[in-house]
Design an enzyme around this catalytic site. Structure first.
Site, PDB file in Angstrom:
ATOM      1  N   ASP A   1      -3.184   1.232  -9.048  1.00 27.94           N
ATOM      2  CA  ASP A   1      -3.212   0.244  -7.887  1.00 27.94           C
ATOM      3  C   ASP A   1      -3.343  -0.971  -8.331  1.00 27.94           C
ATOM      4  O   ASP A   1      -4.110  -1.162  -9.439  1.00 27.94           O
ATOM      5  CB  ASP A   1      -3.773   0.669  -6.828  1.00 27.94           C
ATOM      6  CG  ASP A   1      -3.501   0.234  -5.352  1.00 27.94           C
ATOM      7  OD1 ASP A   1      -2.864  -0.772  -5.282  1.00 27.94           O
ATOM      8  OD2 ASP A   1      -3.682   1.121  -4.392  1.00 27.94           O
TER       9      ASP A   1
ATOM     10  N   GLU B   1      -4.520  -2.951   5.111  1.00 33.14           N
ATOM     11  CA  GLU B   1      -5.469  -2.353   4.141  1.00 33.14           C
ATOM     12  C   GLU B   1      -6.959  -2.382   4.824  1.00 33.14           C
ATOM     13  O   GLU B   1      -6.943  -2.546   6.190  1.00 33.14           O
ATOM     14  CB  GLU B   1      -5.372  -2.738   2.771  1.00 33.14           C
ATOM     15  CG  GLU B   1      -4.141  -2.494   2.002  1.00 33.14           C
ATOM     16  CD  GLU B   1      -4.169  -2.742   0.488  1.00 33.14           C
ATOM     17  OE1 GLU B   1      -5.086  -2.588  -0.109  1.00 33.14           O
ATOM     18  OE2 GLU B   1      -3.250  -3.433   0.160  1.00 33.14           O
TER      19      GLU B   1
END
Length: 997
Positions: A615, A805
């Site tokens: 990521d 997020e």
């Protein structure tokens, strides 16, 4: 210096003025930009003015206009203080609604700065070109505060360099043209508190021709087949397009010792005085053909320019690699990979394992310099203009750079197209995954993936960082909407989207112009993090710790990945979160470091043969220094590292760790083999550049029809007292609420930018527009302030504003409550008439005691750009068929709450969803018993479609009764049983729920 002292100094300098005047006779008068006398306000874009910014809430500096006796110009100065930990500064943007300013006739910019003599560097930026001050190129330089008191800082425009570490939208033309200047910015020092004062920003001097005239080449790299001729076009360009006043010459030459590969050239091109801007001359370099198989050879074309600015780079003619086995498309992929890998150096292999953000590489010179394997666009990282053509042109320019490497290994470019090609304005934006989970329609999920893939690939992007296979277990998580639901069986059923993206599981379709490589993320357990366990900034749950037994890990979080691997998913992305498996003795370990899970479970036991991509800066969260982060993550099985702005550091560290033996060459070869395999499968070696043949379908009616169907099927009817829905076109409808006419709220986060935004940010249809287009008699009042008398029914559309997020975590500035304005709108409308309330959100919102006053309640999720799909079910063009993909809680205190919990008393259970336009079977318990027998037969005989239909009938019978604490648990568990193919048991569970009511 006090003002009296300044006057004294002026008197002393009077004798020098004639000389200075003579030297500057041709200079224009200085042009003020900021006098700080109050003529420029403090204001945020799109208005013109001064504003501050920073990496967090504490980093923006304080600003004020302060009266000072010693002001170098006028009576006031701009002053402020700062204490910056990340980054911070201030900007003067010119108003978006006004034309940009033309600074091209001046030599540079100057201003007064009150020095603190602290030795710190202060960055000064110009905003050049583009659509506005926040969509422009950034050009930067700096000065050092190594003096005390006021000093006039003069910066020639020739000192500014294009920023390669960050661009808000990316390269417009990479030329500091200055004909469209949008303002400036000052970045202040970090690490210690400070103060500053500034005054009298102005343009000075006259630009000479070398500032106004440039020599450009049409490309930095010129690939040519062996024996062919490369043509380099050299163009004269001037700021403002004026002819040159003086001649410009361009001397050119290739190396004189070419061996047998090309004919050397040298000479001079002349652009006489008066030559018009845009005039082009050509230089040709002829290559020679032999019979030897070779890697690519680069021939630099040296240009020496007189009278104008030279190109930033030396053009490179590249004789294409030829005759080598890896270039033979008829050979098996495995053979091609082995051949190419055998030829590569460690540095080239390390480059293939490195992924950089497009904004960090500037014009792309580092792609060849570091043999980079991949680039990405982070959320909101787009070209200007943000069009399909600009995307393809940008990516082709990056791919061209890769042609200047020895083996011409193409880049693999990736984007987060998580609900359509959501970074692209004008793309078809699908409902977020939570809405797709509500459809319970795997075929439709596959179609949404196919539309997304077609639109993504048509812009030159072959790789999508989707789908998220997270199993959301706590709706306080800011990424809840990226999940298909709380039940791993539901997530598993929706993984048909992988075939929509990639095509066949064996990868044979990846080379097609409407398919992309998919990414299963985030491995493993990102949806199970405990509230309060996150240590990332102010996040409360995202990137935290998932604590589970081995059995829970296998059943809940790993299960979707087994299916993804079976479906041939090409890449897997580890989670930011930590995994703590009870009893394994390791405690919480960041997933990027868990070799037991990546190497052991994913690649070993599951047999995953794609590659693992980290990521965004994901390895940085591993404890220890950066070198150890590199070593641990790569040894754990991460094959490519997303190091957006630290790509050079990562590559250098990986090479060093391998040379030191702390990362084995076998591990490097395994990683690179996996990466190259996917590049060959995608057909990138044969077709590295964008195939835009499908671009006309981006945002097309055909694609939007799929999104519209998905929006309609995602709507979950939770309550429908008195049959308020569907609406009738004969009714007078009063529409209110914050989300009725806001396509930004309707599409949510990950739309054009990372966090998304409210407002008219993308083309599409809002829910209000859909209702109007449906032909009903509709009146709209956002805050319900318009009179409410005379209406048959009200539709109040409320819910969340966009987030992404951990920024959206509950407790990080968010909760699950409706806003005060939304509550007021619901209360007013529902008190005045029959009402239907639609909740547009990424997760359940707490309704509490308002439920009794609401006649119809709909979970609309985040339906995407096609609000007409919502109107379709509201007006009965389609039936409501959606089911809850997550449990709808009564209160936040119940969280986490999920199907299968021992204690389970939600407001609406998992799987709940009323229907319209469908006859509900009669017969109660007797009918349910008969359905259970028939469903068991369907299960035994493998009649899946019939089995699902029987369970659906049973569910409709049960939903005629209100939810109780006793009925909720067996009702929810029935849907899980259905999804796992146990149709008979599912109906038995529904019968238990019916009896419990």
């Amino acid at each position: 210096m006090r003002r009296t002292a300044l006057l004294t100094s002026a008197t002393l300098l009077a004798a020098l003025l004639p000389t200075l005047a003579a030297q500057a006779a041709d200079d224009p008068a200085p042009v003020p930009v900021d006098r700080f006398e109050g003529e420029v306000p403090f204001a945020n874009p799109p208005e013109g003015g001064l504003f501050t910014w920073g990496s967090d809430t504490d980093d923006p500096p304080t600003l004020r206009l302060a009266a000072r006796d010693d002001a170098p110009e006028g009576d006031q100065v701009l002053s402020g203080s700062y204490d910056i930990s990340g980054y911070g500064g201030f900007t003067h943007d010119f108003a978006f609604a006004e034309p940009a300013h033309d600074w091209s006739s001046h030599k540079g910019i100057r201003f007064w700065w009150e020095g603190q003599n602290n030795g710190k560097k202060i960055a000064f930026e110009l905003k050049d070109g583009g659509a506005n001050g926040e969509a422009s190129e950034l050009w930067t330089t700096s000065f050092t505060d190594d003096f005390s008191g006021w000093k006039q800082i003069e910066i020639p425009f020739t000192d500014f360099a294009y920023r390669t570490d960050y661009q808000p939208v990316g390269g417009i033309d990479h030329i500091l043209g200055l004909t469209e200047t949008w303002g400036y910015a000052v970045t202040l020092p970090v690490g210690a508190p400070g103060r500053f004062a500034m005054d009298g920003v102005e343009l000075y001097g006259r630009a000479d021709q070398s500032r106004r005239a440039s020599v450009l080449t049409d490309a930095p790299v010129y690939p040519v087949k062996e024996g062919g001729t490369a043509t380099v076009e050299v163009t004269l360009a001037t700021t403002g397009s004026a002819p040159v006043d003086e001649p410009v010459t361009v001397a050119y030459e290739t190396p004189a010792d070419p061996g047998k590969d090309y004919v050397p050239v040298s000479g001079t091109l002349t652009f006489p005085a008066g030559t018009a801007s845009g005039t082009t001359r050509a230089i040709q370099v002829r290559t020679l053909k032999d019979k030897a198989a070779e890697s690519a050879e680069t021939i630099p074309l040296k240009l020496t320019v007189t009278g104008a600015k030279a190109p930033d780079e030396t053009p490179q003619i590249v004789i294409d690699a030829h005759g080598l086995p890896y270039l033979n498309a008829k050979l098996p992929v495995k053979t091609r990979v082995a051949d190419l890998l055998s030829r590569m150096s460690l540095a080239e292999k390390a480059g293939q394992m490195t992924q950089a953000e497009r904004g960090a590489v500037g014009t792309g010179g580092d792609i060849a310099a570091y043999a980079l394997g991949s680039l990405l666009s982070g959320g909101g990282s787009t070209p200007t203009p943000n069009t399909p053509e600009a995307w393809a042109k940008m990516i082709d320019a990056f791919q061209l750079r890769a042609q200047a490497t020895r083996f011409q290994i193409p880049l693999i470019y990736g984007v987060d197209a998580v609900h359509g090609h959501n970074n692209l304005v004008g793309a078809t934006v699908m409902p977020h995954n939570i809405g797709l989970g509500a459809t319970r329609d795997p075929r439709l999920a596959q179609r949404t993936g196919a539309v997304t893939a077609a639109e993504v690939r048509a812009t030159g992007v072959p790789w999508d960082f989707a789908p998220c296979l997270c199993v959301t277990r706590d709706e306080r998580w800011g990424r809840s909407y990226e999940s298909f639901g709380e039940d791993p069986a539901l997530v598993d059923s929706m993984e048909t989207i992988i075939q929509g993206l990639q095509g066949a599981a064996n990868g044979r379709d990846l080379k097609d112009d409407d398919k992309v490589l998919a990414t299963a993320k985030h491995f493993v357990g990102d949806g199970g993090t405990a509230y309060g366990s996150s240590t990332t900034g102010t996040y409360t749950i995202d990137q935290g710790v998932t604590t589970v037994t081995r059995q829970q890990l296998e059943a809940v979080h790993l299960a979707p990945y087994r299916t993804a691997v079976d479906r041939g998913v090409g890449t897997v992305m580890p989670s930011y979160s930590s995994l703590d498996v009870i009893g394994d003795g390791q405690g919480p370990v960041k997933m990027h470091a868990r070799g037991d899970m990546i190497n052991g479970v994913l690649k070993g036991r599951m047999g995953f043969d794609g590659f693992v991509i980290s990521d965004w800066d994901g390895i940085n969260q591993i404890p220890g220094d950066y070198t150890s982060d590199v070593r641990i993550s790569v040894n754990a099985g991460v094959d490519m590292v997303m190091a957006p702005y630290a790509y050079r550091t990562f590559r250098t560290a990986l090479i060093a760790e391998t040379e030191a033996g702390r990362v084995s060459e076998a591990r490097i070869d395994d990683a690179v083999s996996r990466i190259l395999t996917q590049k060959f499968r995608l057909g990138l070696f044969e077709k590295p550049y964008a195939d835009t043949s499908g671009a006309a379908k981006i945002g097309s009616a055909e694609h939007r029809a799929v999104a519209r169907q998905a929006a309609a099927e995602s709507q979950v009817l939770l309550k429908n007292a008195g049959g308020v829905l569907p609406l009738k076109k004969s009714q007078k409808v009063y529409v209110a609420g914050s989300n009725a006419d806001d396509i930004g709220n309707q599409t949510g986060g990950w739309t054009v930018t990372w966090q998304g935004a409210s407002g008219d940010i993308v083309p599409g249809t809002t829910i209000l527009e859909g209702l109007r287009d449906a032909g009903g008699d509709v009146t709209y009042s956002k805050d319900a302030s318009a009179p409410t008398t005379g209406y048959d029914v009200g539709v109040v559309v409320v819910g969340e504003t966009p987030y992404a997020e951990g920024v959206g975590d509950v407790g990080n500035g968010h909760d699950l409550e409706l806003s005060a304005a939304d509550k007021a709108a619901v209360d007013k409308v529902c008190a005045a008439m029959k009402c239907a309330v639609l909740i547009v959100s990424g997760r359940p919102q707490l309704i509490g005691d308002r439920l009794g006053a609401i006649d119809a309640l709909v979970a609309s999720w985040l339906p995407g750009t096609e609000g007409a799909g919502v109107a379709d079910v509201l007006y009965g063009r389609r039936p409501f068929t959606g089911q809850l993909p997550v449990t709808w809680p009564r209160s936040e205190a119940q969280l986490p709450i999920n199907v299968g919990d021992a204690t389970y008393d939600p407001q609406f259970p998992y799987g709940w969803g009323l229907t319209t336009l469908t006859r509900v079977p009669e017969g109660g318990a007797t009918a349910l018993k008969a359905l259970a027998v028939a469903a068991a037969v369907a299960e035994r005989t493998g009649a899946d479609e019939a089995g699902r239909a029987l369970v659906t009938k049973a569910r409709l019978i049960v939903q005629q009764r209100p939810v109780t604490a006793a009925s909720a648990k067996p009702f929810a568990e029935a849907d899980h049983l259905l999804l796992t193919g146990r149709y008979g048991k599912a109906v038995e569970s529904l019968l238990a729920a019916y009896r419990a009511t």
